[in-house]
Structures are given as C-alpha cells and as structure tokens.
Design a protein around this motif. Structure first.
Motif, short mmCIF file in Angstrom:
data_model
loop_
_atom_site.label_atom_id
_atom_site.label_comp_id
_atom_site.label_asym_id
_atom_site.label_seq_id
_atom_site.Cartn_x
_atom_site.Cartn_y
_atom_site.Cartn_z
N MET A 1 0.84 -1.20 0.00
CA MET A 1 0.00 0.00 0.00
C MET A 1 0.88 1.26 0.00
SD MET A 1 -3.22 0.62 2.48
CE MET A 1 -2.35 1.46 3.77
N LYS A 2 0.41 2.28 -0.70
CA LYS A 2 1.19 3.52 -0.77
C LYS A 2 1.14 4.27 0.56
CE LYS A 2 2.25 6.63 -4.34
NZ LYS A 2 1.82 7.93 -4.73
N ARG A 3 2.26 4.88 0.92
CA ARG A 3 2.32 5.61 2.18
C ARG A 3 1.41 6.85 2.15
NH1 ARG A 3 4.95 9.90 3.97
NH2 ARG A 3 6.48 10.19 2.32
N THR A 4 0.79 7.12 3.29
CA THR A 4 -0.03 8.33 3.41
C THR A 4 0.85 9.57 3.24
OG1 THR A 4 -1.52 7.22 4.96
CG2 THR A 4 -1.54 9.64 4.97
N GLN A 5 0.40 10.48 2.40
CA GLN A 5 1.16 11.72 2.19
C GLN A 5 0.72 12.76 3.22
OE1 GLN A 5 0.77 12.83 -2.00
NE2 GLN A 5 2.77 11.88 -2.23
N ASP A 33 5.15 15.96 2.19
CA ASP A 33 5.21 15.47 0.81
C ASP A 33 4.82 16.56 -0.18
OD1 ASP A 33 5.66 12.44 1.18
OD2 ASP A 33 4.11 12.98 2.65
N THR A 212 -10.24 11.50 -6.99
CA THR A 212 -9.65 11.91 -5.71
C THR A 212 -10.57 12.92 -5.03
OG1 THR A 212 -7.44 11.60 -6.60
CG2 THR A 212 -7.61 12.92 -4.60
N LYS A 234 -9.29 7.74 -4.13
CA LYS A 234 -8.23 8.25 -3.26
C LYS A 234 -8.87 9.33 -2.40
CE LYS A 234 -4.76 9.58 -5.79
NZ LYS A 234 -3.42 9.95 -6.20
N SER A 255 -5.19 8.52 1.64
CA SER A 255 -4.06 8.86 0.75
C SER A 255 -3.24 10.02 1.30
CB SER A 255 -4.56 9.28 -0.63
OG SER A 255 -5.04 8.17 -1.31
N ALA A 273 4.41 3.45 7.68
CA ALA A 273 4.82 2.77 6.44
C ALA A 273 5.91 1.77 6.75
CB ALA A 273 5.30 3.80 5.43
N GLU A 276 4.75 -1.54 7.79
CA GLU A 276 4.19 -2.39 6.73
C GLU A 276 5.26 -3.06 5.88
OE1 GLU A 276 0.22 0.22 5.94
OE2 GLU A 276 1.62 -0.15 4.30
N THR A 277 6.48 -2.49 5.93
CA THR A 277 7.53 -3.05 5.07
C THR A 277 7.91 -4.45 5.58
OG1 THR A 277 8.33 -0.79 5.02
CG2 THR A 277 9.74 -2.44 4.01
#
Ligand code: G3P
Ligand code: MG
Length: 278
Positions: A1-5, A33, A212, A234, A255, A273, A276-277
């Motif tokens: 999953m993409k990291r929250t910005q 970000d 979005t 998003k 997002s 994040a 989650e890695t």
C-alpha cells in the motif's frame, strides 16, 4: 500500500505565517510530501496566495489602510497588497502556541517580520525550484470578482513558470471549475473538495465523478475512508493535527492528510509505512 502523504496546510502554518513562502519552506524542511495553499485575486487581476476574504487577520491592512474596512482582498490592487506585512501577526498572535512551546526559533521569528503576500507565480516558482508538489485550492472569489476567469488565469501562470503538471494538484469546492480544468488540461490532477459546511453531512454522490476526494475529516469517519478506498477512490482529509486521529486514518488507508502540524505527522506516516515493510 502507498504511504499516506502529509500535506502542509497553508504551508506549515503552526510554525510560520500561513500562506507565505516561509510557511512553505517550513513544510519542506519538516519533510511534508507537498503543501496546500489558497488562491485569491487582486483588484487588478494578479493571482495571490491568501486564505480569508479579508486581509485583516493575516496582514497589517487595518493599520496601513484604516479607512478601507472590511479589507476584502479583491478591492485592493496588487501594488497595495504588496505593501502589507503578512508575517508580524504570527509573532504577535502565536496562533498555534508553537512560539510559546519553544518550537519556533528566534531567527525564524525575526525573519517573519515584513513578509509579503506571495503571488501564485512565486508560489509555483518556489515549488518548481524545490522539486516539490503543491495543492492549489481555488477559492470562491468575493465581489466584484465572482466571475473572474481564475482557471484560465491559473494555467497562464503555470505556463509562465513552466512548472511540470505532475507538481500541481488543483482542488476546489467549486466543482464546475474542476470540470473546466479537466477539459482544458487533463494532465493536471484535480481533486474535489467536499464538506464545506462543518455541520452538514457530505453528499458523496455529488463527487462520484472524481477519482480523488478531499473531505472534511470531522465529517468522514475511518469506516467511510475504508469504504471509499474499497471503491477505488483516493481520499485526502482536512484538517488533521492530532497524532491519534491521524493514526486511525492512516490505518484506514487514507491517501493524504492536510495538517497544520506536518512536523508531527510526517514521522508518524513514515513509521506507519515502516511497519508495513516486510
Ligand atoms: O484544501 C483543504 C483545506 O485547505 C480546505 O479548507 O479553509 O483551510 O482552505 P481551508
Ligand atoms: Mg485551503
């Protein structure tokens, strides 16, 4: 999953005067970000970055132009706005208590005195020069500029600065402007703002057409975020300053979070994040 910005709201507005380049710089410094900023227009058609309709709260307009209450920005030319100090009020009011908490250094405080209201051109040039990203919020304009062609003017400024479309997100509660932007420049991402009224439930069907959605956090519980994410949307939320609340939204798959305290939320988003890695 993409990291929250993490999105520095009006710049890092707890650490520096909102919507100045100093606030943008602080956002960059704490690792946000991207930053979010609001667009206003001067009486002679210059796009500026400014939040309120009135110049009073965040500049010294009431002292410089005592006879021009209520100091609506659209009634001042750019050269009049350029004379204003958009920084000293922050040192005086310490709006988020961060000076009292010792989180704003003396050199920074001194640097805020006499800051100018930036033009959108300066804001985009700053973003480009720092290889960063900006979320531009197009605000409904006060009289007499209700019908000012802000979308086409904004694109003209983008062209002058030659900023890449990937470095700009366009958002607005005025969805007809987003539709116009999408047809003129499909390469610029548009984001539909919802939840203008803090006490009215959001009509989610009104934004089905947008990929979005930027929604008011207090009207969007984490379950709603999960549901929207499951439907392929998003979702970015404004404005989230508390780390516990942020953690619940990050967990739900948001997002992005607009925050006045990116200095606190950036480490949190990175840690989440990291967990989650594999
Ligand atoms: O774009 C999110 C947020 O900035 C909308 O509210 O009033 O802070 O511009 P406001
Ligand atoms: Mg805004």
């Amino acid at each position: 999953m993409k990291r929250t910005q993490i999105i520095a709201h009006r710049g890092a507005r707890s650490l520096a005067p909102e919507n100045t380049l100093a606030a943008a710089e602080k956002g960059l410094e704490v690792g946000a970000d991207l930053w979010e900023t609001d667009v206003g227009v001067s009486a002679d058609g210059v796009l500026i970055i400014f939040h309120d309709d009135s110049l009073k709260r965040t500049t010294n307009a009431a002292e410089v132009y005592p006879d021009r209450a209520p100091w609506t920005f659209s009634e001042f030319t750019y050269s009049e706005i350029e004379r204003l100090d958009a920084g000293s009020w922050f040192d005086r009011d310490d709006p988020f208590g961060q000076i009292a908490a010792g989180r704003v250094g003396l050199a920074d405080q001194q640097g805020y005195v006499g800051l100018k209201v930036p033009t959108v051109e300066e804001a985009l040039a700053f973003t480009k020069d720092n290889d960063w990203v900006v979320n531009i919020e197009l605000k409904k304009l006060p009289p007499p500029l209700e019908n000012f062609p802000v979308v086409t003017e904004f694109f003209r400024v983008m062209d002058r600065v030659r900023i890449a479309p990937e470095q700009v997100r366009l958002s607005s509660f005025q969805h007809h402007w987003l539709a116009q932007a999408r047809s003129l420049r499909p390469e610029v991402e548009v984001q539909a703002l919802v939840g203008y009224h803090r006490d009215r439930p959001i009509d989610w069907r009104a934004v089905e057409d947008y990929q979005t959605i930027n929604a008011r956090a207090t009207l969007t519980p984490p379950e709603k975020v999960r549901q929207l994410v499951a439907a392929g949307k998003k979702i970015n939320l404004f404005t989230v300053n508390e780390t516990d609340e942020a953690a619940r939204y990050i967990e739900a798959g948001v997002s992005g979070l607009f925050s006045d305290f990116p200095q606190d939320l950036v480490p949190l988003a990175l840690a989440a994040a990291g967990k989650e890695t594999p």
